[in-house]
Design a protein around this motif. Structure first.
Motif, PDB file in Angstrom:
ATOM      1  N   MET A   1       0.852  -1.193   0.000  1.00 42.34           N
ATOM      2  CA  MET A   1       0.000   0.000   0.000  1.00 42.34           C
ATOM      3  C   MET A   1       0.885   1.239   0.000  1.00 42.34           C
ATOM      4  O   MET A   1       1.830   1.351   0.776  1.00 42.34           O
ATOM      5  CB  MET A   1      -0.880   0.006   1.238  1.00 42.34           C
ATOM      6  CG  MET A   1      -2.004   1.036   1.162  1.00 42.34           C
ATOM      7  SD  MET A   1      -3.308   0.544  -0.004  1.00 42.34           S
ATOM      8  CE  MET A   1      -3.960  -0.916   0.792  1.00 42.34           C
ATOM      9  N   ASP A  69      -6.337   3.756   1.164  1.00 44.24           N
ATOM     10  CA  ASP A  69      -5.993   3.145   2.441  1.00 44.24           C
ATOM     11  C   ASP A  69      -6.807   3.773   3.576  1.00 44.24           C
ATOM     12  O   ASP A  69      -7.647   4.651   3.365  1.00 44.24           O
ATOM     13  CB  ASP A  69      -4.489   3.256   2.710  1.00 44.24           C
ATOM     14  CG  ASP A  69      -3.997   4.703   2.706  1.00 44.24           C
ATOM     15  OD1 ASP A  69      -4.834   5.620   2.880  1.00 44.24           O
ATOM     16  OD2 ASP A  69      -2.786   4.924   2.553  1.00 44.24           O
ATOM     17  N   GLY A  70      -6.546   3.304   4.764  1.00 44.70           N
ATOM     18  CA  GLY A  70      -7.302   3.767   5.919  1.00 44.70           C
ATOM     19  C   GLY A  70      -7.145   5.245   6.186  1.00 44.70           C
ATOM     20  O   GLY A  70      -8.096   5.921   6.613  1.00 44.70           O
ATOM     21  N   GLU A  95      -8.398  -4.303   4.008  1.00 46.53           N
ATOM     22  CA  GLU A  95      -7.012  -3.913   4.268  1.00 46.53           C
ATOM     23  C   GLU A  95      -6.929  -2.493   4.803  1.00 46.53           C
ATOM     24  O   GLU A  95      -6.114  -2.184   5.684  1.00 46.53           O
ATOM     25  CB  GLU A  95      -6.198  -4.033   2.978  1.00 46.53           C
ATOM     26  CG  GLU A  95      -4.699  -3.831   3.156  1.00 46.53           C
ATOM     27  CD  GLU A  95      -4.066  -4.914   4.026  1.00 46.53           C
ATOM     28  OE1 GLU A  95      -3.064  -4.601   4.692  1.00 46.53           O
ATOM     29  OE2 GLU A  95      -4.594  -6.039   4.042  1.00 46.53           O
ATOM     30  N   ALA A  96      -7.794  -1.609   4.306  1.00 49.25           N
ATOM     31  CA  ALA A  96      -7.750  -0.208   4.717  1.00 49.25           C
ATOM     32  C   ALA A  96      -8.117  -0.051   6.190  1.00 49.25           C
ATOM     33  O   ALA A  96      -7.439   0.663   6.937  1.00 49.25           O
ATOM     34  CB  ALA A  96      -8.689   0.620   3.847  1.00 49.25           C
ATOM     35  N   ASP A  99      -5.622  -0.859   9.074  1.00 51.41           N
ATOM     36  CA  ASP A  99      -4.534   0.075   9.358  1.00 51.41           C
ATOM     37  C   ASP A  99      -4.929   1.152  10.363  1.00 51.41           C
ATOM     38  O   ASP A  99      -4.086   1.928  10.801  1.00 51.41           O
ATOM     39  CB  ASP A  99      -4.084   0.776   8.067  1.00 51.41           C
ATOM     40  CG  ASP A  99      -3.463  -0.198   7.076  1.00 51.41           C
ATOM     41  OD1 ASP A  99      -2.998  -1.258   7.526  1.00 51.41           O
ATOM     42  OD2 ASP A  99      -3.464   0.113   5.872  1.00 51.41           O
TER      43      ASP A  99
END
Length: 456
Positions: A1, A69-70, A95-96, A99
């Motif tokens: 990422m 992403d997060g 996945e986001a 984090d």
């Protein structure tokens, strides 16, 4: 990422870059998007998603969703966050959120429907899911929703050396923290120590000897507006959150408290303008109409109240037509003066600078301001009316009416929100309608009433 951080070249989001991104989206060139977006900070990418239209946003996400992403999700405005999440593939979303700290996950979940909440909760590890679910169990807009469960604690009897050794050996620490919280054997916070004091003290120094004087705790059920006030009032960096028994359950950091302050300021501004507390430029046509139409309907009703007052003086207006030309002056001056006083009062109530203890002094000040402003503009308009219309008595009428109107506007601007606040209503939501209506009605009545008495 990809780590979306601003690089030394000071990459920023400007119109040229936005246009280039839209061109890359239209050409379905994901490589060009990587080149354009990778150097940007997550907040800039969130701004980009908010600024472009819905079709372009969905097309961009279809091409570049693997890089969301997060950090970007937490920066996106509530107005479009749900739409963005719906556009992301499940594996990217999973996945986001992994984090993120627990408080950021809670912030995202609050704006989603149950099915989407389930998707995100399923993506979390069991310990993280329990922490998030426990936070969601607290009342909405409370400290429990605002806090992060990840804390750094140490027994109150530890030394600096023991704390440093613990921090070096710990496998999981929050990404950002400012204090080591000291707790007693019952897990009740008794103080905290800044990382700076720990690093600058000898290893044998007892942690209790270098605790901060600013230490205080917040109950998990405390309203988040009160949390923001405490941070702002006492200049806190972080603050432990405790349950009803006084045990540590989390910590709130300054970034979250300042976000609440920003949201409170924004909501007050939008409410005063009568456009709804969650309006955004990203809203669709119908959402915008639904937010604004009720307030316009209220404005129509209040305008007709003013028209009803004017209609009672048809005879004097028919005989002295110049009065019709001067009525907008009374309304405009009264409205502007009322808005000035009202805005200051609502803001002062929100920040707790205006309280029962100083209310009389503030009202007295507004009265003095209304009198002085009224006298100043009364002289100007009386002279102008005399010169323009050759009627000194018309000048006297408009002058006296302005004095009365500006005094009423100044007083209403502070008294109405004070009264509404005392009765438990939101002064930002309700004050504008009452104040402007009161100012218009009294202003027209004073102007036309004086004209009837003095000119007929």
């Amino acid at each position: 990422m990809t780590d979306h951080l601003a690089n030394p070249e000071d990459e920023t989001l400007d119109q040229e870059r936005i246009d280039a991104v839209l061109e890359a989206v239209e050409a379905e060139d994901s490589g060009a998007l990587d080149t354009l977006l990778d150097p940007l900070h997550a907040a800039d990418i969130a701004d980009l998603l908010e600024q472009i239209g819905g079709p372009d946003r969905r097309a961009l996400l279809a091409l570049w969703s693997h890089e969301i992403d997060g950090e970007i999700l937490s920066e996106i405005s509530d107005a479009i966050r749900e739409e963005v999440i719906e556009s992301l593939p499940r594996e990217v979303l999973v996945e986001a959120v992994r984090d993120l700290e627990s408080d950021d996950v809670v912030d995202i979940l609050e704006d989603l429907e149950p099915p989407q909440q389930g998707v995100i909760l399923d993506a979390l590890e069991s310990a993280d899911r329990v922490a998030v679910e426990q936070a969601m169990a607290f009342p909405e807009y409370s400290a429990g929703r605002l806090m992060q469960r990840e804390t750094v604690v140490a027994p109150e009897h530890w030394t600096v050396g023991e704390a440093i050794d613990f921090l070096r050996q710990a496998e999981h620490l929050p990404d950002q923290f400012y204090h080591v919280i000291l707790v007693d054997p019952r897990m009740k916070p008794v103080g905290y120590v800044t990382l700076g004091r720990i690093l600058s003290s000898g290893r044998e120094m007892a942690l209790r000897a270098i605790t901060e004087d600013s230490f205080r705790t917040i109950e998990a059920t405390e309203p988040e507006a009160d949390v923001a006030y405490i941070f702002n009032q006492y200049h806190l960096i972080s603050c432990p959150v405790v349950d009803s028994a006084g045990r540590l359950v989390g910590v709130i950091t300054i970034d979250d408290a300042m976000n609440v302050l920003d949201e409170e300021h924004e909501e007050d501004m939008l409410r005063l303008a009568g456009v709804g507390e969650e309006s955004s430029i990203s809203d669709g046509v119908w959402d915008t109409v639904k937010a604004r139409l009720p307030w316009l309907a209220i404005s129509l009703v209040t305008a007709n109240i003013g028209a009803l007052v004017i209609s009672q003086f048809e005879a004097v207006i028919a005989k002295i037509v110049v009065l019709a030309a001067l009525m907008p002056v009374v309304a405009a001056m009264g409205g502007n003066a009322a808005t000035q006083s009202l805005t200051v009062a609502v803001r002062a109530l929100a920040t707790r600078d205006l309280t029962g203890a100083n209310a009389f002094r503030v009202v007295r000040r507004e009265l003095a301001v209304g009198v002085i402003n009224g006298l100043c503009f009364a002289g100007v308009m009386a002279t102008a009316a005399w010169i323009l219309f050759g009627a000194p008595m018309v000048g006297a009428v408009i002058g006296l009416a302005l004095i009365i109107t500006l005094i009423v506007a100044a007083l209403a601007g502070v008294l109405v929100p004070l009264l509404l606040n005392r009765l438990g209503f939101d002064p930002a939501l309700s004050s504008g309608t009452f104040v402007i209506t009161m100012t218009d009605v009294i202003g027209f009545f004073a102007f036309l009433g004086l004209a009837t008495v003095m000119l007929l």
